[in-house]
Design an enzyme around this catalytic site. Structure first.
Site, mmCIF file in Angstrom:
data_model
loop_
_atom_site.group_PDB
_atom_site.id
_atom_site.type_symbol
_atom_site.label_atom_id
_atom_site.label_comp_id
_atom_site.label_asym_id
_atom_site.label_seq_id
_atom_site.Cartn_x
_atom_site.Cartn_y
_atom_site.Cartn_z
ATOM 1 N N ASP A 279 -55.481 16.047 57.815
ATOM 2 C CA ASP A 279 -56.208 17.215 58.265
ATOM 3 C C ASP A 279 -56.379 18.121 57.037
ATOM 4 O OD1 ASP A 279 -57.306 19.119 60.128
ATOM 5 O OD2 ASP A 279 -55.403 20.192 60.021
ATOM 6 N N ASP B 274 -57.325 22.084 57.083
ATOM 7 C CA ASP B 274 -56.926 23.488 57.180
ATOM 8 C C ASP B 274 -55.475 23.630 57.610
ATOM 9 O OD1 ASP B 274 -59.553 24.247 56.527
ATOM 10 O OD2 ASP B 274 -60.172 23.988 58.612
ATOM 11 N N ASP C 268 -51.182 19.863 60.832
ATOM 12 C CA ASP C 268 -50.390 21.041 61.185
ATOM 13 C C ASP C 268 -50.508 21.418 62.656
ATOM 14 O OD1 ASP C 268 -52.332 23.813 61.441
ATOM 15 O OD2 ASP C 268 -53.242 22.000 60.653
#
Length: 219
Positions: free
Chosen positions: A3, A5, A178
């Site tokens: 991922d 961001d 995250d």
């Protein structure tokens, strides 16, 4: 797979791009911020309508055209992204590349915001929200195909593998993320890594015995 961001970047590139458009006068600083904050809250809660959000997020780009985008995004990279490219994140990507792993970024942020960022991280394979183009080749404001968000990330990775003549059974997969929004892909891979995880993902990762990696503090 990574991922982007809050995983490889300590910021949300999509939200930051919105703030940048306010800074350069492309969007109304009061109304845009209010709506951008509302969309971001929905994303964190897992309730975001990605089609509505993308129409909103790319409207300023759509109206200004490709030339203005190129100039603005170069400034965005200089002022907002390059200063937060963390050595530990770059080292993590490089470690996989040096082991001979095929590396890809899989993000729910659109391609225009993220392709230059992926290039700066040294990752040529990007699975992002693709934008529909009109006859002139410029964006319409709509999403093309399946958005790479939540369950859509699994679909898009499946297609990405198929384009290389591969299936999930042919590969050993690792995904760093995250966010609880990425639970479908985290559950699909052999090696899920909760990276700078949000509180809900951290709790789940502890319950399931998943690896937890804190590259940097969440912002």
């Amino acid at each position: 797979m990574f991922d982007l961001d809050h995983t490889l970047l300590p910021i949300d590139s999509d939200y930051s791009w919105g703030k940048f458009t306010q800074q350069i006068g492309w969007t109304d600083p009061v109304d845009f911020k209010r709506r951008n904050d509302e969309f971001y809250a929905h994303y964190v809660a897992g309730t975001l309508d990605v089609h509505d959000y993308v129409r909103f997020a790319v409207e300023a780009l759509r109206l200004r055209g490709a030339g203005a985008y190129e100039e603005a995004h170069a400034r965005f990279m200089r002022e907002w992204i390059t200063p937060v490219l963390m050595p530990q994140a770059i080292d993590l990507v490089r470690s996989h590349q040096q082991q001979g792993d095929q590396v890809a970024i899989v993000t729910a942020t659109n391609e225009l915001v993220t392709r230059p960022i992926a290039a700066a991280l040294g990752v040529p394979d990007l699975i992002a929200v693709e934008l529909e183009r009109d006859a002139s080749g410029w964006i319409t404001g709509e999403i093309a195909g399946v958005p790479s968000m939540r369950e859509g990330k699994v679909v898009r990775v499946t297609d990405w593998l198929a384009a290389r003549g591969l299936d999930w059974l042919d590969v050993e997969t690792t995904f760093y993320s995250d966010s609880m929004n990425d639970l479908p892909l985290l559950e699909r891979v052999e090696h899920p890594v909760a990276t700078n995880p949000d509180p809900r993902l951290r709790t789940l990762a502890l319950e399931r015995g998943w690896r937890i990696l804190d590259l940097f503090p969440r912002q």
